[in-house]
Design an enzyme around this catalytic site. Structure first.
Site, short mmCIF file in Angstrom:
data_model
loop_
_atom_site.label_atom_id
_atom_site.label_comp_id
_atom_site.label_asym_id
_atom_site.label_seq_id
_atom_site.Cartn_x
_atom_site.Cartn_y
_atom_site.Cartn_z
CB ALA A 69 21.62 -16.71 27.38
N GLY A 113 24.23 -18.95 31.11
CA GLY A 113 23.25 -19.99 30.81
C GLY A 113 23.89 -21.34 30.57
CD GLU A 116 21.67 -19.54 34.79
OE1 GLU A 116 21.10 -18.90 35.68
OE2 GLU A 116 21.65 -19.18 33.59
CD GLU A 136 24.40 -15.04 34.29
OE1 GLU A 136 23.96 -16.11 33.84
OE2 GLU A 136 25.29 -14.98 35.18
#
Length: 262
Positions: A69, A113, A116, A136
Site C-alpha cells: 500500500a 497490500g 494481499e 507491516e
C-alpha cells in the site's frame, strides 16, 4: 474508460476472451493507493459484466506486482480517518464480488497490500523472481487487507505467523512449496503461461466455471459438511444447463464441445 493508474486490454477470440489488467505506477513500484484501487475496482466490475470475457489476469511490472500500500499516502492518517472513510473495505474488497475467475500473474515484489491483493485473486502464477511478504509489522501496524486471514489458509499457521511477526519475504520456490502459488514459471514466460491458463478457462462453459469458483471459495468459509452440501447442490443444478448436455454428448461422441454458456 481511460485509466491513469492501470492499463487494460483483451486477448483471444471475440466470442470468449481474456482481459488483462496491468497495475501502472512504475515509479512507486505499483504501490496501491485509493485512486488506483478505485480504477481497479471499476475495471474488474466492467470486465465481470462483459459476457465475452471469460477470465481476468491481474499483473504488474517485472520489478513489482505491487510493493505494498502507499505508505506516504497513509502515514498521517488517524483512526477516525481510516474508520470514517472505510479504508480498504470501500474499494479493495470489490474484487471479492467478481464472479469471473481472476488470475494473479506475479513477478517481482508482492509485499503487504500487494501480497494481499494477489491472494484475493483465484490463484497465483508466479515468475521465478517473485517475492511475497507481509512486512507491516516493521511499520508498527499489521496487515489490513486479509493478510493475517488468507495467508494462514494458504501456507499454514506457522509460516504465516513467522512472516507476520518478522516481516521476512518468501521467494517463489518457497511460495509454491507452501501452497501460496499454483506454479512458478520463468519470468519471460509469465504472461504466456497466465494467458494460456486464462484462455483454457475461457474455453469452458461459464456456468460451470462460476460454480466451480464459488464452490472452492466456500471451502475456506465454512465447515466441511456445509461445503460438501453446497458443492452437491451446484453439481446437481448444472444438470439443468445446456452446457452439461453439450459437454456430455461431446464426450460420448468423441468430439469437441461447443459450449454456449447456458
Amino acid at each position: 474508460m481511460n485509466y491513469e493508474l492501470i492499463v487494460t486490454r483483451t486477448e483471444g477470440p471475440d466470442a470468449r476472451k481474456a482481459a488483462i489488467v496491468t497495475l501502472n505506477r512504475p515509479k512507486q513500484l505499483n504501490a496501491l493507493n485509493d485512486a488506483l484501487m478505485d480504477e481497479l475496482g471499476h475495471a474488474l466490475k466492467a470486465f465481470d459484466a462483459d459476457e465475452a470475457v471469460g477470465c481476468i489476469i491481474l499483473t504488474g511490472s517485472e520489478k513489482a506486482f505491487a510493493a505494498g500500500a502507499d505508505i506516504g499516502a497513509m502515514a498521517n492518517y488517524g483512526f477516525a480517518d481510516v474508520y470514517n472513510r472505510d479504508y480498504i473495505t470501500r474499494n479493495w474488497e470489490q474484487i471479492r464480488g467478481v464472479r469471473t475467475p481472476v488470475i494473479a500473474a506475479v513477478s517481482g515484489f508482492a509485499l503487504g497490500g500487494g501480497c494481499e491483493l494477489a491472494m484475493m485473486c483465484d490463484f497465483i502464477i508466479a515468475a521465478d523472481n517473485a517475492k511475497f511478504g507481509q512486512p507491516e509489522i516493521k511499520l508498527g501496524i499489521i496487515p489490513g487487507a486479509g493478510g493475517t486471514q488468507r495467508l494462514p489458509r494458504a501456507v499454514g499457521k506457522a509460516k504465516a505467523m513467522e512472516m507476520a511477526l518478522t516481516g521476512r519475504m518468501m521467494d517463489a520456490v518457497e511460495a509454491e512449496r507452501a501452497g501460496l502459488v499454483s506454479r512458478v514459471v520463468p519470468l519471460d514466460k509469465l504472461m504466456d503461461e497466465a494467458l494460456g491458463a486464462a484462455l483454457t478457462i475461457c474455453s469452458h462453459g461459464q456456468p460451470s466455471v462460476m460454480a466451480a469458483k464459488e464452490a472452492v471459495n466456500r471451502a475456506f468459509e465454512g465447515t466441511l459438511s456445509d461445503g460438501v452440501m453446497f458443492e452437491r447442490r451446484l453439481f446437481q443444478a448444472l444438470f439443468a444447463t445446456e452446457d452439461q448436455k453439450e459437454g456430455m454428448d461431446a464426450f460420448v461422441n468423441k468430439r469437441k464441445p461447443a459450449f454456449r454458456n447456458r
